[in-house]
Design a protein around this motif. Sequence first.
Motif, PDB file in Angstrom:
ATOM      1  N   SER A 132       0.841  -1.198   0.000  1.00 40.70           N
ATOM      2  CA  SER A 132       0.000   0.000   0.000  1.00 40.70           C
ATOM      3  C   SER A 132       0.882   1.256   0.000  1.00 40.70           C
ATOM      4  CB  SER A 132      -0.912   0.016   1.221  1.00 40.70           C
ATOM      5  OG  SER A 132      -0.156   0.062   2.413  1.00 40.70           O
ATOM      6  N   TYR A 168       1.768   0.154   5.085  1.00 39.23           N
ATOM      7  CA  TYR A 168       1.313  -0.644   6.220  1.00 39.23           C
ATOM      8  C   TYR A 168       0.602  -1.944   5.834  1.00 39.23           C
ATOM      9  CZ  TYR A 168       2.353   3.503   8.992  1.00 39.23           C
ATOM     10  OH  TYR A 168       2.986   4.563   9.584  1.00 39.23           O
ATOM     11  N   LYS A 169       0.182  -2.026   4.585  1.00 38.35           N
ATOM     12  CA  LYS A 169      -0.589  -3.200   4.171  1.00 38.35           C
ATOM     13  C   LYS A 169       0.007  -3.819   2.911  1.00 38.35           C
ATOM     14  CE  LYS A 169      -4.992  -1.571   6.089  1.00 38.35           C
ATOM     15  NZ  LYS A 169      -4.507  -0.244   6.537  1.00 38.35           N
ATOM     16  N   LEU A 218      -6.022  -9.593   7.069  1.00 38.98           N
ATOM     17  CA  LEU A 218      -7.099  -8.696   7.483  1.00 38.98           C
ATOM     18  C   LEU A 218      -8.408  -8.998   6.768  1.00 38.98           C
ATOM     19  CD1 LEU A 218      -5.054  -5.349   7.466  1.00 38.98           C
ATOM     20  CD2 LEU A 218      -5.519  -6.852   9.423  1.00 38.98           C
ATOM     21  N   ILE A 262      -5.771  -9.153   1.953  1.00 38.77           N
ATOM     22  CA  ILE A 262      -5.117  -7.964   2.511  1.00 38.77           C
ATOM     23  C   ILE A 262      -4.459  -8.371   3.817  1.00 38.77           C
ATOM     24  CG2 ILE A 262      -5.411  -5.574   3.281  1.00 38.77           C
ATOM     25  CD1 ILE A 262      -8.002  -5.483   1.638  1.00 38.77           C
ATOM     26  N   TRP A 263      -3.188  -7.999   3.978  1.00 37.76           N
ATOM     27  CA  TRP A 263      -2.381  -8.418   5.126  1.00 37.76           C
ATOM     28  C   TRP A 263      -1.820  -7.189   5.838  1.00 37.76           C
ATOM     29  CZ3 TRP A 263      -1.902 -13.890   5.146  1.00 37.76           C
ATOM     30  CH2 TRP A 263      -2.205 -14.526   3.927  1.00 37.76           C
ATOM     31  N   ASP A 264      -1.634  -7.310   7.143  1.00 37.36           N
ATOM     32  CA  ASP A 264      -0.937  -6.286   7.926  1.00 37.36           C
ATOM     33  C   ASP A 264       0.552  -6.593   7.902  1.00 37.36           C
ATOM     34  OD1 ASP A 264      -1.090  -4.043  10.067  1.00 37.36           O
ATOM     35  OD2 ASP A 264       0.138  -5.602  10.995  1.00 37.36           O
TER      36      ASP A 264
END
Length: 687
Positions: free
Chosen positions: A403, A407-408, A429, A420-422
């Motif tokens: 992103s 952060y993503k 997520l 979507i991942w942190d």
Amino acid sequence: MNGIYFGEYAYLQGHSSNVTCVQFSHDGSKIVLCSRDKTIRLWDILSGQQIQIYEGHTHFVNAIYFSPDGSKIISCAWDNTIRIWDVFSGKQIYVLNGHLDSVIGILFSPDGSKIISYSNDKTIRVWDVLSGKQLQVLEGHSKDVLGVQFASNRSQILSCSEDKTIRVWDLSSGQQVQVLEGHTSGINGIQLSADGSTLLSYSWDNTLRIWNLLSGKQIQVLEGHSDNIKTAKLSPDCSRVISGSVDKTVRIWDVSSGKQLQVLEGHADTVNGVEFFPKDPKILSYSEDGTIRIWDIGIERKIRLTEGHFDSIADAQFSPDNSKIVSCSLDKTIRLWDIQSERQIHIFEGHTNYVRGVIFSRDGLNVISYSDDKTIRIWDVLSEKQLRVLEGHSQNINRVRLSPDGYKILSCSNDKTVRIWDIVSGKQLHVLEGHLDYVNGARFTPDASKLMSYSRDKTIKLWDVFSGKLLQTFEGHKGDIKSAYFSYDGCTIVSGSMDGIILIWDVLSGKQLLMLKGHSTLITGVQFSPDNSKIISYSSDKTIRLWDMLSGKQLQVFSGHLHVVWAQFSHNGSKIISYSSDKTVRIWDVSLGKQIQLLEGHTGFVFGTQLSPDGSKLVSCSEDRTIRLWGCDNCKIDDVNETNLVKCIWQGGTQRFGLSMKGSIWKNTNGLTSQQKLLVRQRNGKI
């Protein structure tokens, strides 16, 4: 010219068909070879001259062997015979008959008094050298015998077979005393270490195996070849193994760790044999391409046994501070390169299948990779450790993106999902489901609040990043969507498809604004210019096309590539950088509408390019296993013209597909050896 390194030392030509076997004389001064042309030939190594031809076999010659005292050569052939020759006169001494099918191989006993032969008739036979008489027949293998070796105690022999087994025989009794099992397909050959404790085997199952002969246990499995392994040899000190395969490569392995150290490429067909030189740090290989190659492995700094990918490089990216490049490969590794020192500084290992892509985190402290092993991995650049493994996809991952806020991570897959991942915690997520076929790619909006995905199901979908909800579906293409791109203000989407059409969409309403036609076949990619005023598209029709965003009119057609092309705008949009399976990178001037730079050097398909963040350099990666860093002495890539030369600053990795010197001119060559000068001429260079 001193210190020039070619890797390949020389090659010998003379046989009119495939070379099937080679052996050095015991003093290392000569090489004997045999061929499917039914002849055996003796060569002087120093001069590279042929000194003897032995003729008599009536079918393909399979193997040859020097006697311990160097006075005789034995040979065997598809004519079911073994023949004994006088080295110096070239005369045939005996023809040994007895086998009922092709004789695959032969060897002398250590004292030179006996010959062992093995055959497609599933037997091993023992012969007396002085009389030429058959002494013994050993039977037990259920399929063709493919290799035989004397044990160090000389009272036993070892054999391997198409029946997947290795067998140990007692010569005095003719009885089988041990069976080693583990290979999953026929075993092509074996070799015993000098002390008799270690055994090497190689097989149709694409593996080499190292065994402890005393215990009968398997110590190492060496994996890397992509096809049947035809030949392998232990180094005299048993620290290395070299192997040759139907995959046309020669590979060097470390015995203690089981790791592959180097891949030597250049042969155009199956590698049938390899040999270590008795006294020099060189290896010899011969192939069904009719050539013998000699490789210099003595200069570790220049061959860089641990530096460089072993397979095609899929992606390469700059770090945010322009100081490093990260690359990934089909060899399952990620490698970190320092631009200033021009050296590889770390290897990240952990993926269990091809690594398809790699990116730096926004701060440059982490590297993110994705692979056909269905995982995403996050690596720490400073500690060189793997931090997290992100698992969830059930099929191959096609694309991973970071992103804009860093952060993503988003990922899309053949499993029809986007995830979507942190990046900090590694937690998943959201799983975005809705596509009916493979998701080819996805992108965040510039403000990171939304993302779009595009699929083989012919649709584009818009998602809310925070809730994971589907906001919009864009339908209109009649084929697999290969590429889609947000405008830099996030208000518009451009997409290209296998239907050969480019569509422009309004993000807010979901309406189709324009349809652009011009390409004659499928579109491989699209992109907005940095000021959103133009669009480029590129296609399998070998062209790049420039379009006006407002009117949809075609402004330019850039032609020159010979194969499928991919492209991108430079940072200020004044240039287009393209790369192709024609092995070239090209730079085009947007305003002039023409090519201004042609970057050549790769010997395989170019798989990707990226401009450095400061715009001063360009990196390319290729099927040829190298990354190349390109730059101009007096300007940035954005500012180059026809007179500013963009050249290769350095190359990372060892190039595959053989040595090419076409068009090169060599001056002041006093530092080159006679062999190197010969090689320059053989490779179309001029001295």
